[in-house]
Write a protein that holds these residues in place. Structure first.
Motif, mmCIF file in Angstrom:
data_model
loop_
_atom_site.group_PDB
_atom_site.id
_atom_site.type_symbol
_atom_site.label_atom_id
_atom_site.label_comp_id
_atom_site.label_asym_id
_atom_site.label_seq_id
_atom_site.Cartn_x
_atom_site.Cartn_y
_atom_site.Cartn_z
ATOM 1 N N PHE A 177 0.823 -1.209 0.000
ATOM 2 C CA PHE A 177 0.000 0.000 0.000
ATOM 3 C C PHE A 177 0.861 1.265 0.000
ATOM 4 C CE2 PHE A 177 -3.762 -2.339 2.202
ATOM 5 C CZ PHE A 177 -4.049 -2.957 0.995
ATOM 6 N N THR A 191 -4.883 -8.302 -2.315
ATOM 7 C CA THR A 191 -4.029 -8.474 -1.134
ATOM 8 C C THR A 191 -4.673 -9.418 -0.139
ATOM 9 O OG1 THR A 191 -3.154 -6.226 -1.422
ATOM 10 C CG2 THR A 191 -2.832 -7.273 0.720
ATOM 11 N N THR A 232 -6.581 -3.906 -2.939
ATOM 12 C CA THR A 232 -6.948 -4.412 -1.602
ATOM 13 C C THR A 232 -7.544 -5.813 -1.645
ATOM 14 O OG1 THR A 232 -7.262 -2.166 -0.752
ATOM 15 C CG2 THR A 232 -8.309 -3.962 0.468
#
Length: 260
Positions: free
Chosen positions: A76, A185, A182
């Protein structure tokens, strides 16, 4: 004779320092916030699932979780740095000035990528340091662990540079982060073994570039991982090279930089 890659080392260092100092001016937002977020993940998931069995013999869930959180923090942070830099320059109408910088194309690209990489590695290492209180300080292969965070940060700093060049506002950048990066991930093995995902989701690992990055960090941290570590390392090297060259190609074409 000066190399074509590093034509102006002073200029390259100046641009790199600018990228690093830009996020270090607001450390609460750029470093402390993601660090606290990862600690909260550790407290919540570690507290709720610390007795959960992991499909790796002799490994506690907390030890399994730490390298995933460090990798996620690096991803991130590394992505946001060059992406934010490019888009903010578009809003300030100064991005065209990149064309007049007295440094080579490679120096420009590397300065932005290294700036994001530095931020990613910093967040990843600080995440590890913050978890020492919960799981101790032992790392199976310390140098390999740092290299794995560096490679992960390099990959997503390159991806962040691509996003910053292609996208034209912060809403689109946040959309890409929230809707694409996201979920990948979370499904890349940060919080659980991907092998335990049901049906269709389990097959996504073959298309998820984050899966090998997480597993390389996990192997470096605890000495074991899901799948073959050699394959994960090779995939990581492939991602590193391909992401950088795609970013270099888009930058060279002047996407998002040239005035149409």
């Amino acid at each position: 004779m000066k190399s074509r890659i590093f034509y102006n080392r002073v200029g390259f260092t100046t641009l790199l320092n600018k990228e690093i100092h830009r996020f270090m001016k607001v450390p609460v937002q750029t470093v402390l916030a993601p660090l606290i977020s990862n600690i909260l993940y550790m407290l919540i998931f570690g507290g709720m699932l610390q007795t959960r069995e992991v499909g790796i013999d002799g490994i506690s869930y907390l030890n399994f979780l730490v390298p995933g959180l460090a990798t996620m923090g690096a991803i991130f942070a590394a992505f946001q740095n060059p992406a934010f830099s490019m888009i903010s320059q578009k809003f300030q109408n100064t991005i065209q000035d990149l064309n007049s910088y007295p440094i080579s194309l490679a120096e420009k690209i590397l300065a932005f990528v290294f700036g994001g990489m530095f931020r990613g590695v910093l967040v990843g290492i600080l995440t590890y340091v913050a978890t020492i209180f919960f799981v101790g300080y032992e790392v199976a292969y310390p140098i390999f662990f740092i290299l794995s965070l560096t490679a992960t940060s390099f990959v997503f700093a390159s991806v962040g540079l691509i996003a910053g060049l292609v996208l034209d506002n912060f809403e689109k950048m946040n959309f890409a982060l929230a809707i694409i990066i996201t979920p990948l991930t979370y499904l890349g093995g940060v919080f659980f073994e991907v092998s335990k995902l049901p049906g269709f989701l389990a097959n996504l690992i073959y298309f998820n570039p984050i899966f090998p990055l997480v597993n390389v960090s996990r192997y470096a941290y605890i000495g074991v991982c899901e799948g073959n570590i050699v394959i994960h390392v090779l995939l990581t090297m492939g991602l590193l090279i391909s992401s950088f060259f795609v970013a270099a190609y888009i930058f060279k074409k002047g996407v998002g930089i040239k005035i149409v």
